[in-house]
Design an enzyme around this catalytic site. Structure first.
Site, PDB file in Angstrom:
ATOM      1  N   GLU A 460       0.837  -1.192   0.000  1.00  0.00           N
ATOM      2  CA  GLU A 460       0.000   0.000   0.000  1.00  0.00           C
ATOM      3  C   GLU A 460       0.879   1.253   0.000  1.00  0.00           C
ATOM      4  O   GLU A 460       1.707   1.448   0.885  1.00  0.00           O
ATOM      5  CB  GLU A 460      -0.889  -0.013   1.255  1.00  0.00           C
ATOM      6  CG  GLU A 460      -1.772   1.202   1.385  1.00  0.00           C
ATOM      7  CD  GLU A 460      -2.401   1.294   2.777  1.00  0.00           C
ATOM      8  OE1 GLU A 460      -2.048   0.494   3.662  1.00  0.00           O
ATOM      9  OE2 GLU A 460      -3.236   2.189   2.975  1.00  0.00           O
ATOM     10  N   ASP A 533      -0.857  -1.646   6.328  1.00  0.00           N
ATOM     11  CA  ASP A 533      -0.770  -1.305   7.752  1.00  0.00           C
ATOM     12  C   ASP A 533      -1.829  -2.024   8.580  1.00  0.00           C
ATOM     13  O   ASP A 533      -2.835  -2.494   8.063  1.00  0.00           O
ATOM     14  CB  ASP A 533      -0.930   0.208   7.935  1.00  0.00           C
ATOM     15  CG  ASP A 533       0.386   0.926   7.686  1.00  0.00           C
ATOM     16  OD1 ASP A 533       1.424   0.375   8.115  1.00  0.00           O
ATOM     17  OD2 ASP A 533       0.376   2.001   7.056  1.00  0.00           O
ATOM     18  N   ASP A 535      -3.795  -0.643  10.562  1.00  0.00           N
ATOM     19  CA  ASP A 535      -4.859   0.297  10.956  1.00  0.00           C
ATOM     20  C   ASP A 535      -6.124   0.105  10.108  1.00  0.00           C
ATOM     21  O   ASP A 535      -6.210  -0.816   9.301  1.00  0.00           O
ATOM     22  CB  ASP A 535      -4.340   1.741  10.858  1.00  0.00           C
ATOM     23  CG  ASP A 535      -3.870   2.051   9.446  1.00  0.00           C
ATOM     24  OD1 ASP A 535      -4.161   1.247   8.517  1.00  0.00           O
ATOM     25  OD2 ASP A 535      -3.213   3.090   9.252  1.00  0.00           O
ATOM     26  N   ASP A 537      -7.416   1.853   7.623  1.00  0.00           N
ATOM     27  CA  ASP A 537      -7.223   1.953   6.172  1.00  0.00           C
ATOM     28  C   ASP A 537      -6.585   0.690   5.606  1.00  0.00           C
ATOM     29  O   ASP A 537      -6.971   0.207   4.544  1.00  0.00           O
ATOM     30  CB  ASP A 537      -6.337   3.159   5.840  1.00  0.00           C
ATOM     31  CG  ASP A 537      -7.130   4.457   5.878  1.00  0.00           C
ATOM     32  OD1 ASP A 537      -8.380   4.376   6.003  1.00  0.00           O
ATOM     33  OD2 ASP A 537      -6.503   5.526   5.791  1.00  0.00           O
TER      34      ASP A 537
END
Ligand code: 0RA
Length: 670
Positions: A460, A533, A535, A537
């Protein structure tokens, strides 16, 4: 009074009991299985008899109760099973015969019903044979009659009057109540599933316009039910607290279509409807069809039924409809000049895109065929449905020019999309893939030739991509940075999806085609590793990518080629020389538990974008120290479901889904 005590229990009863004994010996022959499916079959059998009575025009309501002591009770306001002596079995009443003679059902004593619930239709006697106790009450001609069976269909208390029938609106009520306790020595388990009942009875109510079906669960651990159906009344006429779930649809299959499309954007307000009937060689044929298009892209919204039974494998009625739909819409589009002379005909799948349609047919002698006996085989039904659709759909289009226009426009767009997708497929296939020619610029490929040794990291963001390129082993590890969120493949039509840059890049890099053409043998990597990640997103992009693989490259997931990289969450410097990385809180807790006196700090690791390249290598990409999660087809399927529901327009469904699947949704956050 027991069967032996009853003087008039004579010769013909021997065969009766032998019949029920056969059912107990081979239950599977009659109800399919002795698992949950077979158990619920008993309920369908009893209710089908009441539905038959409704279809004959004599019954308006059926109440189904799961009682506190484990019975299923089915009560209807039909004419009541006849209570007089049966002409053939002189020593038995007609009602006793219905409960004890195989296949007696509603077919005995002359007329019977013209059309009945085909597939089941094994008769209530089968339910009796497979129950430890059955109680029947019949209201007829002002009198309530009762009888009791036990131990697999033995007559324990013969049919006898027990009082006057209750008077409703000045006239004595008529009807039949059957209460049965399934035999625990026959069935794997004897607990009914309320939700299974609800789903089927709602469908039955849709298919039998105007019939009221009420269902309630009086068992101790009954789950409180969310209001559903047309009405959910808090109290019963007899004052009990139980909640009835009520299904009654005066619009029949028109309401069915509205119900299915309620969670979607309808293309126009009204639901189309037509019907037709004919009698061929004494065999009654009836067909009714309701339809409406929505803005979606699915072309599998066609649902068909024969005699109230879902024909999942389709059959003649569906074939007749499809043929006539394609023909009629093409003829209309040409006549109105929407399709020009040079244009190809619209294909069936173009026209069916976004279509929700219900086909419901009734036939005197249905032939059920196919693997699961859910395909209608009567050829005569194809001609009826085809003819009726040709005539009535053409009329409907003429009478609804506005609706017809948006529908034909949608089908034309679908045709264009289909051709664009086919061109894109050809283009992707024609590139020479394994030699690396035609590979996207963004892909930093690896040099090894054998797919088994090659790994593709999908990363990403460009900056993380840059670190990954430095951190990688260039012989075996390729890097493909993906920017932002790739298009949601669930909602986009195939042509739009293929125009998306990220999607094109992915397909080209993996090099094995997509969708129906996907060939896992051609895959250029045997590990495709998602690196994002930890998180929200990152979780979103992982879910999107998994949805894409599930939809468009499922064999890649099935082969076990899809992985998720799990960069650690924490690090701690145990000494000047040595850093220990810890995957998550559990790993950190375990680490502390082993070293009670440990007093050094833990660092929470930064996002991928801020990691140094050597840190990324040591924690995430190095074969020796990294942690990879192999994605199963089930996980990909959940991702797919999460995505389709979360991106859908149905707020209620979204809420429900998140509540009921909280655990799975959380697990997706690998
Ligand atoms: C045979 C004949 C008639 C009705 C029924 C059976 C009947 C069976 C069941 C089973 C559950 N509910 C039912 N309701 C009716 C016709 C009787 C007549 O001609 O009056």
């Amino acid at each position: 009074m027991t069967a032996t005590e009853s003087s008039s229990y004579g010769a013909s009863d021997i065969t009766v009991l032998e019949g029920l004994e056969a059912v107990r010996k081979r239950p599977g022959m009659y109800i399919g299985s002795t698992g949950p499916t077979g158990l619920h079959h008993l309920v369908w059998e009893v209710v089908d008899n009441s539905v038959d009575e409704a279809m004959a025009g004599h019954c308006t309501r059926i109440d189904i109760t799961l009682t506190a002591d484990g019975a299923c009770e089915v009560s209807d306001d039909g004419r009541g099973i006849p209570v007089d002596k049966h002409p053939k079995y002189e020593d038995l009443s007609a009602a006793e015969v219905v409960l004890t003679v195989l296949h007696a059902g509603g077919k005995f004593g002359g007329e019977g019903y013209k059309v009945s619930g085909g597939l089941h239709g094994v008769g209530i006697s089968v339910v009796n044979a497979l129950s430890q106790r059955v109680e029947v009450e019949i209201d007829r001609e002002g009198t309530r009659h009762a009888m009791v069976f036990g131990d697999g269909g033995e007559l324990k208390e013969r049919l006898a009057p027990i009082g006057a029938s209750p008077v409703v609106d000045g006239t004595p009520r008529t009807g039949t109540t059957v209460r049965f306790w399934p035999d625990p020595t026959i069935f794997d388990e004897v607990e009914f599933r309320f939700q299974t009942l609800i789903e089927r009875f709602q469908m039955m109510a849709f298919l039998n316009r105007g019939l009221e079906i009420r269902v309630r669960d009086l068992r101790e651990n009954a789950r409180p039910i969310a209001p559903q159906g047309t009405d959910s009344d808090g109290s019963d006429a007899d004052g009990s607290e139980a909640q009835w779930v009520v299904f009654k649809y005066d619009g029949g299959i028109i309401d069915f279509v509205s119900h299915v499309n309620a969670s979607k954007d309808a293309l126009f307000e009204i639901v189309g409807y037509f019907e037709g009937a004919e009698t061929i060689a004494d065999n009654a044929h009836e067909a009714e069809i309701a339809f409406q298009w929505n803005t979606g892209f699915n072309s599998d919204g066609l649902h068909s039924f024969a005699n109230g039974i879902a024909t999942r494998e389709g059959g003649m009625h569906e074939q007749g409809f499809r043929t006539a739909l394609t023909r009629t819409v093409n003829a209309y589009a040409r006549e109105k000049g929407i399709l020009k002379e040079k244009d190809d005909n619209l294909q069936g799948e173009d026209i069916r895109e976004g279509l929700t349609a219900i086909i419901s047919v009734r036939i005197g002698e249905p032939q059920f065929e196919g693997q699961t006996k859910s395909k209608l085989g009567n050829v005569s039904m194809r001609s009826l449905v085809e003819r009726v659709t040709n005539e009535r759909l053409a009329e409907w289009l003429e009478e609804h020019p506005g609706e017809a226009k948006v529908m034909v426009t949608k089908a034309t767009n679908a045709a264009r999309a289909r051709m664009a997708a086919s061109d894109a497929r050809k283009a992707i296939r024609s590139k020479s893939l394994l030699d690396g020619a035609g590979m996207p610029d963004k892909l930093k490929d690896c040099s090894a030739k054998e797919p088994e040794r090659r790994e593709l990291f999908i990363v990403e963001g460009d900056s993380a991509g840059g670190s990954a390129v430095r951190a990688r082993d260039p012989e075996t590890q390729a890097i493909l940075p993906i920017r932002g969120k790739i298009l949601n493949v669930e909602r986009a039509r195939i042509d739009k999806m293929l125009k998306n840059n990220e999607v094109q890049t992915l397909i080209t890099a993996i090099g094995a085609g997509f969708a129906d053409d996907f060939d896992v043998e051609q895959a250029r990597y045997h590990k495709v590793i998602l690196l994002a990640d930890a998180d929200v997103d990152g979780s979103h992009i992982r879910t999107l990518l998994l949805t894409f693989f599930f939809r468009q490259m499922r064999p890649l997931v099935e082969a076990g080629f899809v992985y998720i990289a799990q960069p650690p969450l924490y690090s701690t410097k145990v000494s000047n020389k040595e850093t220990v990385y810890l995957k998550d809180d559990t790993a950190k807790d375990a680490f502390i538990a082993e070293r009670p006196n440990y007093n050094k700090d833990f660092q929470r690791l930064k996002g991928l974008g801020e990691m140094d390249w050597d840190e990324l290598r040591d924690t995430t990409m190095d074969v020796g120290s990294r942690s990879l999660l192999q994605v199963s087809v089930d996980q990909a399927a959940i991702a797919d479901e999460v995505m389709s529901i979360l991106m859908g327009d149905d707020v209620e469904q979204r809420k429900n889904f998140i509540v009921t699947n909280a655990r799975e949704v959380r697990n997706l956050d690998f």
